[in-house]
Design a protein around this motif. Structure first.
Motif, PDB file in Angstrom:
ATOM      1  N   GLU A 114       1.448   9.991 137.081  1.00  0.00           N
ATOM      2  CA  GLU A 114       1.110  10.130 135.701  1.00  0.00           C
ATOM      3  C   GLU A 114       0.430  11.649 135.586  1.00  0.00           C
ATOM      4  OE1 GLU A 114       0.410   8.102 133.117  1.00  0.00           O
ATOM      5  OE2 GLU A 114       1.279   6.352 134.167  1.00  0.00           O
TER       6      GLU A 114
ATOM      7  N   LEU B  85       1.940  14.455 133.023  1.00  0.00           N
ATOM      8  CA  LEU B  85       0.562  15.268 131.962  1.00  0.00           C
ATOM      9  C   LEU B  85       0.929  16.495 132.249  1.00  0.00           C
ATOM     10  CD1 LEU B  85      -2.029  14.556 130.538  1.00  0.00           C
ATOM     11  CD2 LEU B  85      -3.256  15.155 132.371  1.00  0.00           C
TER      12      LEU B  85
ATOM     13  N   TYR C 175       3.970  17.628 130.616  1.00  0.00           N
ATOM     14  CA  TYR C 175       3.517  17.655 129.010  1.00  0.00           C
ATOM     15  C   TYR C 175       2.816  18.890 128.706  1.00  0.00           C
ATOM     16  CZ  TYR C 175       0.893  16.151 124.924  1.00  0.00           C
ATOM     17  OH  TYR C 175       0.373  15.986 123.893  1.00  0.00           O
ATOM     18  N   LEU C 176       2.025  19.204 129.313  1.00  0.00           N
ATOM     19  CA  LEU C 176       1.181  20.572 129.070  1.00  0.00           C
ATOM     20  C   LEU C 176       1.980  21.720 129.103  1.00  0.00           C
ATOM     21  CD1 LEU C 176      -2.164  19.659 130.854  1.00  0.00           C
ATOM     22  CD2 LEU C 176      -1.849  19.710 128.406  1.00  0.00           C
TER      23      LEU C 176
ATOM     24  N   GLY D 155       4.752  21.969 126.279  1.00  0.00           N
ATOM     25  CA  GLY D 155       3.966  22.396 125.128  1.00  0.00           C
ATOM     26  C   GLY D 155       3.296  23.653 125.021  1.00  0.00           C
ATOM     27  N   TYR D 156       3.613  24.375 126.233  1.00  0.00           N
ATOM     28  CA  TYR D 156       2.828  25.539 126.424  1.00  0.00           C
ATOM     29  C   TYR D 156       3.068  26.699 125.127  1.00  0.00           C
ATOM     30  CZ  TYR D 156       1.367  30.079 128.265  1.00  0.00           C
ATOM     31  OH  TYR D 156       0.501  30.973 128.481  1.00  0.00           O
TER      32      TYR D 156
ATOM     33  N   TYR E  37       2.775  26.254 122.047  1.00  0.00           N
ATOM     34  CA  TYR E  37       2.558  25.069 121.027  1.00  0.00           C
ATOM     35  C   TYR E  37       2.709  25.685 119.623  1.00  0.00           C
ATOM     36  CZ  TYR E  37      -1.881  27.392 121.421  1.00  0.00           C
ATOM     37  OH  TYR E  37      -2.980  28.364 121.445  1.00  0.00           O
TER      38      TYR E  37
ATOM     39  N   ALA F 140       7.368  18.278 123.736  1.00  0.00           N
ATOM     40  CA  ALA F 140       6.152  17.606 124.695  1.00  0.00           C
ATOM     41  C   ALA F 140       5.833  16.290 124.379  1.00  0.00           C
ATOM     42  CB  ALA F 140       4.857  18.692 124.632  1.00  0.00           C
ATOM     43  N   LYS F 141       5.635  16.168 123.033  1.00  0.00           N
ATOM     44  CA  LYS F 141       5.378  14.658 122.811  1.00  0.00           C
ATOM     45  C   LYS F 141       6.322  13.829 123.116  1.00  0.00           C
ATOM     46  CE  LYS F 141       4.672  13.261 118.225  1.00  0.00           C
ATOM     47  NZ  LYS F 141       4.263  13.337 116.870  1.00  0.00           N
TER      48      LYS F 141
ATOM     49  N   PHE G 165       6.596  12.999 126.729  1.00  0.00           N
ATOM     50  CA  PHE G 165       5.477  12.015 127.026  1.00  0.00           C
ATOM     51  C   PHE G 165       5.685  10.492 126.814  1.00  0.00           C
ATOM     52  CE2 PHE G 165       1.106  10.096 127.349  1.00  0.00           C
ATOM     53  CZ  PHE G 165       0.870  10.755 128.595  1.00  0.00           C
ATOM     54  N   ILE G 166       6.144  10.365 125.449  1.00  0.00           N
ATOM     55  CA  ILE G 166       6.292   8.934 124.914  1.00  0.00           C
ATOM     56  C   ILE G 166       7.464   8.340 125.757  1.00  0.00           C
ATOM     57  CG2 ILE G 166       6.989   7.565 123.124  1.00  0.00           C
ATOM     58  CD1 ILE G 166       5.944   9.682 121.096  1.00  0.00           C
TER      59      ILE G 166
ATOM     60  N   ARG H 219       6.339   7.381 128.942  1.00  0.00           N
ATOM     61  CA  ARG H 219       5.409   6.244 129.304  1.00  0.00           C
ATOM     62  C   ARG H 219       6.103   5.154 129.112  1.00  0.00           C
ATOM     63  NH1 ARG H 219       0.313   6.716 130.676  1.00  0.00           N
ATOM     64  NH2 ARG H 219      -0.225   4.847 129.515  1.00  0.00           N
TER      65      ARG H 219
END
Lengths: 502, 671, 103, 205
Positions: B167, B171, B174-175, B178-179, B181, B190-191, B194-195, B198
């Motif tokens: 996890e 994360l 993801y961060l 989206g650096y 952003y 990034a979204k 992550f999705i 998941r």
């Protein structure tokens, strides 16, 4: 009433006395927030110490069997006092800039907490009802505490009207149960129900009473479809109150369920299990789905708290669905209690951050407020991320273990309850999305032009420290984790031993 | 606290050499990056332009410690079972106990080589690459946090710690994606990452739960010992394996969850090199390899792994051939290579899979960092149609990327040759002819698209923006030195650990780890015969690689390095391909055959299939992912309508709820 | 008729229903509060009826009924205070106009 | 002079007649409370309703409860309610807007609940019930109150205290706080001063 009775109930008396003392102090030294706050914090610490002291001695029934001080009582009392402590620490930063006094706030809060403590050890239906009223009436007032704020009073009136409606329904249920079993003492109710013929159908009045009771408590824990009041009351309330409302009354309502459903109505648990399972499933799912669409963080957290009710109910369902006397019964209750502790701290923490941001008047809880927080106030952003990760259930935070426990208990219980486990896991995955959205705003957006520095007082920092430390420690530090689990286990066993013994 | 710290697990006695020092060093391996993260996050803003002064030295020290641990582990100091110790009892709750424990065996060490080395070099590279980025302390903090998570992932000795790390890397990924952003596409990517992850994680989480409820433990060794004896139905084993595989599919971006990886290229290039090529995406491969004793019990699960792997390989390769964004070509290439690894795992060629994981980690890391250097040189341009002729201006980048391309194409005796050949050869010999065949086709495509990339970027006339063209210069040493250092293993790692075939170091290292799975599968391999079947397979794969490479030269140009001869690109050649190729290859049957095949593959079918797959990818798979998200949100939006804000509506809801509950008690569920 | 528990309980149920209807239908906050009072009184009626017909509950019923009255008084105090506070803010006692927070 | 054993012409017991009278009064006045158009009249009907209930309590042999009913409900709560009505109805309070537009659904739901509960309580054989009424003795009550029910008694006093403290705080009119003098922030979370017209809505914050 004897001396031992008074000693055993001393934490409760102490809290009530503290509330009165604060009112008196406010009359002597008006508008001295520091005095009320200091008194409350010191008093709550003493009260917690007193609870622990009382817990050392043997469990005993007092007031002719109307109240009991057993490990479950102590477990819940300590939790309630901790909730009150964090709320009082967080409140001044929000109330003072809005010209709201601390004295009435803390006194009302302490009355509510005394109601919760009354529920935790109640062994009598009437005491249970009075405890519930003592819990919720101050809650209505706290919701409307910012009385010049239209949102606050709007939330309060909705909360009050619907809450009183559900109280009346709950009371009718109590009356029918009482009329059927002929006693108000929980032990005798359970004994009377245990004598019922298990093969034939239950009397319709008893089932109707059960339905009324179910509706009443489902409202108090905000289970779908009795949750309507939650988003409005939470959004409208002053933010520290929202934090309190999202954990205090909820945990206390679960305490009520433990005393009423798990203790008094245990002999007929087969009858209420299906409803609990269905309510748990729809509560989790609907809470999460609607939370996905919210743009106001307080409202989003309100819906998320509905979802968390669902997760806690999974623990209850695991108890209810498990065969009598099985290991899963205990695991379910243990999960319920552990989840309550973890949830209390992480949720209070999240609301504390929202309060801190709203230190200045006029700052909304819209998600835009969080934009660029990572740049503006890195500490607040990091803590908020911690709480949100814990609420999501990402290891190794407290929230992860809480979910793991209830889900594992549900799997152990088998049958339809294990379906709940799968639903819970799916929901947890979906929940990540809206929690993370706040993280995105904090770290991946630029702060708005108008943003001003975030101010936090010492008390607020102390409150944040407590919640953050607990959220991490319950997840990561074995002595703390095992301590909470042990405590929960002992408390859960109290209920099981008693229901098994009739 | 010291009571439960650093206690060797009682069940296994590590050999004497693995003393407290080793445990301390392994602990430091994860503790140092974590400390680096904390310090950088706290002091970052004050460090200003020198945001790297904590993160990079920390990583170098970690790398050195890593080297020592790797040497110890691979030198046999920890014995066959590996070093296994418990940091502390993480969850001490009755029957649900989980220890925070570490395990260092051959497999871990093999992963550590890649993770620490590439990680360290990427950190150094980032000093130069991110030099003009304000707020880069955030970048270095995330990077250190990622290293902590990734090291925790490979060192974990049980499923729960692995899951926690799993996890955490998600994360961080993801961060970091989206650096930037402020770019909307970056935030969306990034979204999406992550999705999609998941989705896989749900499977993984359910798999862990299934394991715990069936055997009551989460420790790797204990699970592997207990599972065969638990007397489970075959479908349950298959179910557990497939649930775990779902996690791997998400993290390693295999079909149908592959959609996030190409988009993840929105992140800074060092991130693409580290996370999305060399380390995190390998976590899925690592998971399946680590749990090989579970997979080996279910032939069906193995078949699924192999099919998904090889399908992803050809799908991604075919798409890579038509892309123009330099990083996207590499991203699809990564997908394709990961597909190879899963195919290898599926057929039971575990050594080959990990071997390829290692070589790929180095050469793909090199290629990504090289592409970063190119992008840097042409001022943040990623479109290959606007490059060309760069080899003169950025020679170091050119040479190192050329080495990487040769390595990935499978040209002897570079690293990729050995590992890829082992995958293909073993697939064939283990009776998976179809995997072998598709793998060979993918090999042609790989060589083709890599040299297409090289040609479009480095050779031929320049299409660079004239304003930029004058200012092109080689990257600073902090960027070129990592390239050179990565080029070395890209050349020699294969021969160093993969030779002789089936007897190389990699087999010695990993032998004990895969012993159990191999036994369960009952694989009996013939001795390696360079003048028999193996020679044929080897020849075949080399031949197709060369064919792909040569074709790409012909179309897109090349410069033979030592001879200095240049092949001019022929842009119009694609259009007049048929006639030209007929004339060129008429002389021999083989040539004719390739001519025809190439024509068929690359021009007609290839083009159509690539287009179709691209369409499928964009519209169906991507659409499905977005659709699910939209559907969920839409449902939420519908449901929130019931919250009308009016007390009477709410009260009516409660009254109806009461009626429903009462009726359900009285009528629906009476005894 | 007057000699059977059932008739009092049915009466109580009907009064409860009337209160419920008032709560669901009225727009005025105070009218809703009055409806809640009716519901509480309905419950009280059944409690007193139980006390009259069930010898074991004879004493308990009276006390419980008294307690419920006290609770009703407390609830009315709080409720009316809130109504007055919100009336100061929005100048209307009609509850369905308090709908600024929704969805 | 003594009354006849039964009601002349009808042949009912006098108790039954009284029961019917009070029951009719109870339901009738109760209905008037909830359907009355004028809220002040509703309040007055409520007092009548409580009076009928007190009559029933006497009939049930609980004169003490009947007395308490009169004192607490009629004497305190109803007056409180009427005061609140006066306080909030003076300026607005359109009489025509009594019912919510979903009143019919509410009626159905309430009818459902009422019928369900009535059928259920009528259809239940209450295990402990006897056919004869037993009046509740007042002395025993006092003993119970201070022995078995001492905890509830104390709790109720705390509850009332809490309600009074909170009620006073909420209802008391504050002096204008100084923050209105301070330049106002964009007050998105605060209520705008003028009341929205009936039927209008504002956007959700």
């Amino acid at each position: 009433m004897t001396e031992t009775d008074l000693v055993a109930i001393s934490p409760l008396i102490f809290v009530i006395a503290l509330a009165m003392l604060i009112i008196v102090a406010d009359i002597i030294w008006p508008d001295r927030d520091d005095i009320s706050t200091g008194l409350t914090v010191a008093g709550l610490l003493v009260g917690a110490g007193l609870t622990v002291l009382v817990a050392q001695s043997e469990a005993r029934e007092i007031f002719a069997g109307a109240y009991v001080v057993d490990p479950l009582t102590s477990f819940l009392d300590v939790l309630f006092l901790a909730i009150a402590l964090v709320t009082v620490l967080v409140a001044p930063d929000y109330l003072r800039p809005r010209g709201l006094p601390m004295a009435e706030f803390t006194a009302t809060l302490l009355f509510a907490i005394s109601g919760a403590m009354l529920i935790s050890g109640s062994r009598d239906l009437l005491v249970l009802f009075l405890g519930l009223e003592l819990l919720v009436l101050p809650g209505y007032m706290l919701a409307g505490y910012a009385k010049r704020d239209g949102y606050s009073t709007e939330g309060a009136i909705k909360y009050f009207l619907l809450g009183s409606f559900s109280s009346a329904i709950f009371l009718f249920g109590l009356a029918l149960t009482w009329g059927f079993t002929g006693t108000t003492r929980i032990r005798e109710v359970a004994a009377s129900l245990a004598q019922l013929d298990t093969a034939s159908a239950l009397a319709p009045a008893l089932l109707m009473g059960l339905a009324l009771l179910t509706t009443g408590v489902a409202f108090k824990i905000a289970a779908v479809p009795f949750h309507y009041w939650t988003p409005d009351a939470y959004q409208g309330s002053p933010t520290p109150v929202t934090g309190y409302l999202s954990v205090g009354p909820k945990v206390a309502a679960f305490a009520l369920i433990l005393r009423l459903f798990v203790e008094a109505l245990a002999p007929i648990k087969a009858d209420w299990t299906p409803v609990v399972i269905v309510l748990a499933a729809i509560t989790m799912t609907l809470g999460n789905l609607v939370a996905l669409t919210q743009d106001n963080v307080k409202r989003m957290l309100a819906y998320s708290s509905i979802a968390h009710t669902g997760y806690i109910m999974v623990g209850l369902a695991a108890y209810a669905g498990a065969p009598v006397g099985s290991e899963a019964e205990r695991a379910g209750l243990e999960g319920l209690l552990f989840y309550s502790v973890a949830y209390a701290f992480m949720n209070l923490g999240a609301f504390a951050i929202v309060s801190a941001l709203q230190h200045r008047r006029g700052v909304t809880s819209q998600i835009e407020t969080f934009a660029g927080l990572g740049r503006r106030a890195p500490w607040a952003a990091i803590l908020m991320t911690l709480f949100l990760l814990s609420l999501t259930g990402i290891p190794p935070t407290a929230g992860f273990f809480a979910k793991a426990y209830v889900v594992l208990a549900a799997v152990q219980a088998g049958g339809w309850v294990s379906v709940l486990a799968v639903i819970a896991v799916l929901n947890a995955a979906a929940a990540a999305f809206y929690y993370l959205r706040v993280v995105v705003f904090m770290f991946m957006r630029d702060p708005p032009e108008t943003a001003r520095p975030v101010l936090t007082g010492t008390m607020m920092r102390a409150g944040l420290a407590i919640t953050a430390v607990m959220t991490i420690f319950i997840g990561l530090v074995p002595p703390v984790t095992s301590g909470v689990i042990e405590f929960a286990r002992v408390a859960a066993e109290v209920l099981l031993v008693r229901t098994a013994g009739g | 606290m010291s009571g439960f710290l650093l206690t060797a697990a009682e069940t296994e006695t590590p050999v004497a050499a693995a003393g407290a020092t080793d445990m301390l060093l392994v602990t430091l391996l994860v503790a140092l990056p974590l400390a680096g993260f904390a310090l950088t996050a706290l002091l970052g803003r004050r460090l200003y332009t020198k945001a790297w002064v904590i993160a990079v030295p920390v990583m170098i020290v970690t790398w050195l410690i890593g080297l020592y641990v790797i040497a110890q582990a691979l030198g046999g100091a920890y014995g066959e079972e590996g070093l296994h110790f418990t940091l502390y009892r993480w969850i001490p709750a009755g029957d649900f106990t989980v220890d925070a424990g570490f395990l260092v065996d051959g497999l871990t060490a093999a992963l550590l080589i890649v993770v620490t080395t590439v990680g360290m070099l990427v950190h150094v590279y980032s000093i130069g690459y991110m030099a003009h980025e304000p707020g880069r302390w955030r970048f270095f903090a995330y990077l250190n946090l990622f290293m902590f998570s990734m090291l925790l992932l490979v060192l974990a000795d049980n499923f729960l710690v692995l899951f926690a790390a799993w996890e955490l890397v998600g994360l961080c990924s993801y961060l970091l994606i989206g650096y930037w952003y402020k770019r909307r596409s970056a935030a969306l990517a990034a979204k999406k990452a992550f999705i999609v992850n998941r989705v896989g994680d749900v499977g993984f989480g359910l798999g862990i739960m299934a394991i715990w409820t069936t055997v009551g433990t989460l420790n790797f060794h204990e699970v592997f010992e207990a599972l065969p004896e638990a007397g489970l139905e075959p479908w349950m084993i298959t179910g557990i394996a497939l649930l775990l595989f779902a996690g791997a599919v998400g993290k390693s971006a295999q079909f149908p969850l592959h959609v996030w990886l190409p988009d993840a290229m929105e992140g800074p290039t060092p991130v693409s090199a580290l996370i999305h090529a060399a380390t995190m995406v390998n976590a899925g491969v690592y998971l399946v390899a680590r749990t090989s004793p579970i997979f080996a019990q279910s032939p069906f699960a193995m078949l699924v792994v192999a099919s998904i792997g090889i399908f992803t390989a050809i799908l991604a390769a075919s798409i890579a051939m038509t892309q123009t964004d330099i990083k996207r070509v590499l991203a699809y290439s990564t997908l394709s290579q990961l597909g190879y690894m899963f195919a290898a795992l599926g057929v039971g060629a575990y050594f080959a899979a990990i071997f390829h994981l290692m070589t790929h980690g180095f050469f793909k890391g090199l290629l990504f960092l090289g592409s970063g250097s190119v992008i840097h040189a042409v001022h943040e341009e990623q479109d290959m149609n606007r490059m060309g002729g760069l080899w003169r201006k950025i020679p170091i980048t050119h040479i190192t990327m050329l080495i990487g391309s040769i390595a990935i194409s499978g040209i002897p005796f570079f690293a990729g040759f050995f590992s890829k050949d082992e995958i293909l050869g073993e697939s064939f010999k283990l009776g998976f002819g179809w995997v072998w065949f598709i793998g060979v086709v993918v090999a042609v495509m790989t060589a083709f698209y890599m040299f297409r990339l090289m040609g479009k970027t480095f050779y031929g006339p320049s299409h660079v923006d004239p304003h930029v063209a004058d200012k092109i210069h080689e990257s600073p040493p902090t960027m070129t030195i990592p390239l050179i250092l990565l080029a070395i293993p890209s050349m020699f790692l294969g021969v160093a650990i993969g030779w002789p075939p089936e007897g190389g170091l990699i087999h010695q290292w990993l032998g004990p780890v895969f012993h159990e799975a191999e036994e369960l599968l009952g694989h009996e391999l013939e001795p390696y015969a360079i003048f028999g079947i193996d020679g044929f397979l080897l020849g075949a794969s080399v031949a197709v690689a060369i064919v792909g490479m040569v074709m790409a030269w012909r179309y897109f140009g090349f410069r033979v390095p030592l001879l200095g001869a240049e092949v001019q690109p022929r842009a119009r050649r694609v259009e007049v391909l048929t006639e030209r190729f007929r004339g060129w290859y008429d002389a021999s049957f083989h040539k004719w055959w390739f001519d025809d095949l190439n024509h068929l593959l690359f021009v007609r079918i290839g083009g159509a299939v690539a287009a179709a797959l691209w369409w499928f990818d964009v519209n169906i798979v991507d659409g499905a992912v977005n659709g699910v998200a939209r559907l969920t949100q839409g449902t939420g939006r519908e449901i929130r309508q019931i919250q009308t804000g009016r007390v009477q509506n709410y009260a009516l809801g409660i009254a109806i709820g009461l009626l429903v509950v009462a009726v359900s008690y009285l009528v629906v569920t009476p005894r | 008729m007057s000699g059977s528990l059932q008739s009092y309980l049915i009466l109580s149920a009907l009064l409860f229903a009337i209160g419920t209807f008032g709560f669901l239908a009225r727009r005025n906050a105070i009218a809703m509060l009055m409806s809640i009072e009716l519901m509480l009184n309905a419950v009280n009626l059944s409690i007193v009826a139980f006390g009259a017909f069930i010898p074991a509950l004879r004493g308990d019923a009276a006390i419980i009924a008294l307690m419920v009255m006290a609770v009703a008084a407390a609830e009315a105090t709080v409720g009316l205070a809130i109504v007055i506070a919100i009336y100061r803010n929005s100048r209307t006692p009609l509850v369905d106009e308090y709908d600024r927070m929704r969805q | 002079m003594s009354l006849p054993e039964t009601v002349p012409f009808l042949g009912w017991a006098w108790d039954d007649l009284l029961f019917l009278f009070f029951a009719g009064a109870l339901l009738g006045t109760g209905l008037m409370v909830v359907i009355g158009r004028n809220i002040i009249r509703s309040g007055l009907w409520m007092i009548c309703c409580f009076g009928a209930l007190a009559g029933l309590y006497v009939l049930l042999g609980a004169p003490l409860i009947a007395a308490a009913q009169v004192l607490i409900y009629i004497g305190a709560i109803s007056v409180l309610v009427l005061f609140a009505v006066m306080l909030t109805q003076s300026k607005s309070g359109p009489v025509g807007l009594v019912f919510h537009h979903q009143a019919w659904a509410g009626a159905l739901a309430a009818l459902g609940i009422g019928i369900l509960v009535a059928v259920v309580v009528a259809g239940t054989a209450w295990p402990l019930a006897e056919t004869a009424r037993t009046p509740s003795p007042t002395e025993e009550l006092a003993l119970l109150l201070f022995r078995d029910y001492v905890l509830p008694l104390e709790v109720v006093s705390v509850l009332l205290l809490a309600a009074v403290i909170g009620g006073v705080f909420l209802a008391k009119r504050e002096r204008e706080p100084e923050e209105t003098i301070v330049p106002a922030e964009p007050a998105r979370e605060r209520m705008p001063a003028p009341a929205p017209a009936v039927g209008t809505r504002e956007l959700t914050p």
